[in-house]
Design a protein around this motif. Structure first.
Motif, mmCIF file in Angstrom:
data_model
loop_
_atom_site.group_PDB
_atom_site.id
_atom_site.type_symbol
_atom_site.label_atom_id
_atom_site.label_comp_id
_atom_site.label_asym_id
_atom_site.label_seq_id
_atom_site.Cartn_x
_atom_site.Cartn_y
_atom_site.Cartn_z
ATOM 1 N N ALA A 1 0.862 -1.176 0.000
ATOM 2 C CA ALA A 1 0.000 0.000 0.000
ATOM 3 C C ALA A 1 0.899 1.226 0.000
ATOM 4 O O ALA A 1 1.870 1.290 0.777
ATOM 5 N N GLN A 2 0.617 2.164 -0.874
ATOM 6 C CA GLN A 2 1.372 3.423 -0.982
ATOM 7 C C GLN A 2 2.848 3.182 -1.292
ATOM 8 O O GLN A 2 3.708 3.974 -0.922
ATOM 9 N N ILE A 3 3.106 2.090 -1.993
ATOM 10 C CA ILE A 3 4.482 1.720 -2.333
ATOM 11 C C ILE A 3 4.509 1.216 -3.771
ATOM 12 O O ILE A 3 3.602 0.496 -4.211
ATOM 13 N N VAL A 4 5.551 1.574 -4.477
ATOM 14 C CA VAL A 4 5.833 1.006 -5.793
ATOM 15 C C VAL A 4 7.019 0.052 -5.651
ATOM 16 O O VAL A 4 8.073 0.443 -5.137
ATOM 17 N N ARG A 5 6.833 -1.186 -6.078
ATOM 18 C CA ARG A 5 7.912 -2.172 -6.006
ATOM 19 C C ARG A 5 8.689 -2.215 -7.322
ATOM 20 O O ARG A 5 8.100 -2.226 -8.396
ATOM 21 N N THR A 6 10.008 -2.270 -7.195
ATOM 22 C CA THR A 6 10.869 -2.467 -8.364
ATOM 23 C C THR A 6 11.677 -3.730 -8.115
ATOM 24 O O THR A 6 12.468 -3.802 -7.161
ATOM 25 N N PHE A 7 11.472 -4.736 -8.942
ATOM 26 C CA PHE A 7 12.101 -6.033 -8.737
ATOM 27 C C PHE A 7 13.477 -6.081 -9.402
ATOM 28 O O PHE A 7 13.870 -5.201 -10.163
ATOM 29 N N GLY A 8 14.223 -7.133 -9.076
ATOM 30 C CA GLY A 8 15.504 -7.367 -9.725
ATOM 31 C C GLY A 8 16.612 -6.431 -9.278
ATOM 32 O O GLY A 8 17.486 -6.065 -10.068
ATOM 33 N N GLN A 9 16.616 -6.065 -7.996
ATOM 34 C CA GLN A 9 17.628 -5.156 -7.476
ATOM 35 C C GLN A 9 18.788 -5.930 -6.838
ATOM 36 O O GLN A 9 18.633 -7.082 -6.409
ATOM 37 N N PRO A 10 19.996 -5.319 -6.757
ATOM 38 C CA PRO A 10 21.145 -6.005 -6.141
ATOM 39 C C PRO A 10 20.819 -6.470 -4.722
ATOM 40 O O PRO A 10 20.216 -5.735 -3.934
ATOM 41 N N SER A 11 21.221 -7.687 -4.401
ATOM 42 C CA SER A 11 20.821 -8.328 -3.148
ATOM 43 C C SER A 11 22.021 -8.899 -2.396
ATOM 44 O O SER A 11 23.106 -9.051 -2.956
ATOM 45 N N PRO A 12 21.854 -9.248 -1.117
ATOM 46 C CA PRO A 12 22.969 -9.759 -0.309
ATOM 47 C C PRO A 12 23.566 -11.072 -0.799
ATOM 48 O O PRO A 12 24.645 -11.456 -0.338
ATOM 49 N N ASP A 13 22.891 -11.761 -1.710
ATOM 50 C CA ASP A 13 23.436 -13.008 -2.241
ATOM 51 C C ASP A 13 24.298 -12.776 -3.485
ATOM 52 O O ASP A 13 24.657 -13.729 -4.185
ATOM 53 N N GLY A 14 24.623 -11.506 -3.766
ATOM 54 C CA GLY A 14 25.436 -11.203 -4.930
ATOM 55 C C GLY A 14 24.668 -11.263 -6.238
ATOM 56 O O GLY A 14 25.260 -11.133 -7.311
ATOM 57 N N GLN A 15 23.352 -11.456 -6.167
ATOM 58 C CA GLN A 15 22.499 -11.528 -7.343
ATOM 59 C C GLN A 15 21.612 -10.280 -7.399
ATOM 60 O O GLN A 15 21.894 -9.273 -6.739
ATOM 61 N N ASN A 16 20.550 -10.357 -8.161
ATOM 62 C CA ASN A 16 19.579 -9.255 -8.266
ATOM 63 C C ASN A 16 18.212 -9.747 -7.832
ATOM 64 O O ASN A 16 17.252 -9.758 -8.605
ATOM 65 N N ASN A 17 18.121 -10.135 -6.556
ATOM 66 C CA ASN A 17 16.898 -10.717 -6.012
ATOM 67 C C ASN A 17 16.215 -9.832 -4.984
ATOM 68 O O ASN A 17 15.226 -10.246 -4.378
ATOM 69 N N ALA A 18 16.727 -8.619 -4.751
ATOM 70 C CA ALA A 18 16.092 -7.714 -3.802
ATOM 71 C C ALA A 18 14.958 -6.953 -4.470
ATOM 72 O O ALA A 18 14.845 -6.901 -5.702
ATOM 73 N N VAL A 19 14.115 -6.352 -3.634
ATOM 74 C CA VAL A 19 12.989 -5.547 -4.114
ATOM 75 C C VAL A 19 13.127 -4.139 -3.550
ATOM 76 O O VAL A 19 13.274 -3.957 -2.334
ATOM 77 N N LEU A 20 13.102 -3.142 -4.423
ATOM 78 C CA LEU A 20 13.115 -1.743 -4.016
ATOM 79 C C LEU A 20 11.684 -1.311 -3.731
ATOM 80 O O LEU A 20 10.790 -1.495 -4.572
ATOM 81 N N CYS A 21 11.454 -0.753 -2.543
ATOM 82 C CA CYS A 21 10.119 -0.314 -2.144
ATOM 83 C C CYS A 21 10.152 1.213 -2.021
ATOM 84 O O CYS A 21 10.730 1.754 -1.077
ATOM 85 N N THR A 22 9.536 1.900 -2.983
ATOM 86 C CA THR A 22 9.553 3.358 -3.042
ATOM 87 C C THR A 22 8.188 3.893 -2.651
ATOM 88 O O THR A 22 7.163 3.516 -3.236
ATOM 89 N N VAL A 23 8.156 4.777 -1.638
ATOM 90 C CA VAL A 23 6.876 5.289 -1.153
ATOM 91 C C VAL A 23 6.368 6.374 -2.110
ATOM 92 O O VAL A 23 7.153 7.062 -2.776
ATOM 93 N N ASN A 24 5.026 6.519 -2.169
ATOM 94 C CA ASN A 24 4.427 7.458 -3.129
ATOM 95 C C ASN A 24 4.007 8.783 -2.506
ATOM 96 O O ASN A 24 3.413 9.632 -3.180
#
Length: 408
Positions: A107-130
């Motif tokens: 709610a009140q957030i835009v998710r952006t998938f495929g972000q750099p993550s602690p496993d050295g991959q791109n599995n994190a999610v960016l949560c940007t408030v609106n």
């Protein structure tokens, strides 16, 4: 460097079997159990190690890695190299990798998938408030009625941007959805988050009498930055690796996709040659590890019974050597780092913990020592911890020496 020189430098003179897990050094008797030590390889020392699944750990660079089945894990999450030994666990969260299934909502957030993550991959999610009130990201679990049960939530979180100098803070909620509607047993905790990846955890025992069969776990970014929980548009956090497990503490991360997933327990049977030293009528050993987070009849090192372990309903009582046990003293859980040194001969046994005066008795160790385990007992009850050092001696060390060795 010769084994003798290494042991002397490490303060372990006299040991003829052992492992310095921190420095990847291993030694075993050169012939019979009374003989001088020789170098052993990691492969030889872990020949009897097993685990029926893959499992995660933190490497020396701070990156989350995955070890295949039957491979030991050398974990650095405590600040130094340890062999990580854990019991089995199940991550109840669905789609912990990706966070994009019907169980997840925002709610009140835009998710952006495929972000750099602690496993050295791109599995994190960016949560940007609106910019609207009460931004949140959550997951709902259909894991049964939690009434009276204890669960631990864990996740990696970091601040990515703060457009109006919001506090580096998030609030973690959990609550149930009863059959009649509404919510019940709402509770929350404030997390002070940083710009770096940190794995946070929260243990909660749900109250008795709940009727919910659905439980929601929710993170509100920047909650508490102002009186109305309305952080400015564009401020964001990144999240990764959510986990909920039926445990009073967080264990290593178990990735999930379309359903809950489990990690099998580690089983570290020590080399036969090491057990030969422990089978001598007069012998000693030293164990240093990160300590215990739990109460109960766990074993830090064992044969058919515990050479050393805990047994209490409210405190960790450190026991020595089978029936009758020696109580080396009560230590509150979580214990913090522990050093334990124990010795025996046909007429006595003694033990010291964390440089305390050794406790002794006129009975010897009464354990069937055909198979010896580190971090568990013979029936598979694991003492979750990171283990640093294990050394066996083909002689009964004096009480004063046991006390001196038992530092952490």
């Amino acid at each position: 460097m010769s084994v003798a020189a290494y042991l002397a430098a490490a303060g372990l003179t006299g040991s003829n079997a052992g492992a310095d897990f921190q420095n990847d050094k291993y030694w075993l008797p050169s012939a019979d159990a009374l003989s001088a030590p020789r170098w052993a390889s990691q492969t030889e020392f872990f020949a009897l190690f097993s685990r029926a699944s893959s499992a995660t750990y933190i490497d020396a660079s701070g990156v989350l890695r995955t070890a295949p089945a039957d491979a030991p894990r050398f974990d650095y999450s405590s600040g130094g190299r340890r062999v990580l030994l854990e019991g089995g666990a199940t991550n109840l969260i669905v789609q912990s990798v990706g966070m994009n299934s019907p169980e997840w909502s925002t709610a009140q957030i835009v998710r952006t998938f495929g972000q750099p993550s602690p496993d050295g991959q791109n599995n994190a999610v960016l949560c940007t408030v609106n910019g609207n009130v009460d931004p949140q990201v959550s997951v709902t679990l259909a894991s049964g009625n939690p009434s009276g049960l204890t669960y631990t939530f864990s996740a990696w979180i970091r601040v990515v941007s703060r457009n109006n100098n919001e506090l580096r803070r998030a609030r973690l909620y959990s609550f149930g959805y009863p059959n009649g509607g509404g919510t019940e047993a709402v509770a929350d905790v404030t997390l002070n988050i940083t710009d770096e990846w940190v794995r946070y955890s929260w243990t909660r025992t749900f109250p008795a009498g709940m009727t919910s069969t659905l439980v929601r776990w929710r993170v509100d970014p920047f909650d508490g930055s102002d009186g109305v929980n309305q952080p400015s548009a564009g401020s964001s956090i990144a999240v990764f690796g959510w986990q909920v497990e039926a445990s009073p503490f967080a264990t290593s991360y178990v990735p999930t996709t379309s359903s809950a997933a489990s990690r099998a327990a580690d089983s570290f049977a020590l080399p036969t040659a090491f057990g030969g030293v422990l089978s001598l009528p007069a012998a000693s050993f030293l164990l240093r590890f990160d300590g215990s987070k739990e109460v109960g009849s766990n074993a830090y090192i064992s044969g058919s019974d515990r050479y050393a372990g805990g047994n209490s309903s409210g405190t960790s009582v450190l026991l020595v050597g089978g029936t009758p046990n020696i109580n080396m003293g009560n230590i509150s859980v979580p214990t913090g780092p522990l050093g334990i040194a124990i010795g025996w001969d046909p007429g006595s046994k003694a033990g010291s913990v964390n440089n305390r005066v050794a406790v002794s008795t006129g009975t010897t160790v009464s354990i069937n020592r055909s198979t010896n385990y580190l971090g568990r007992n013979s029936t598979g009850s694991v003492a979750n911890s990171g283990y640093k050092l294990l050394a066996a001696y083909p002689a009964r060390l004096s009480d004063a020496t046991l006390q001196a060795l038992s530092g952490t």
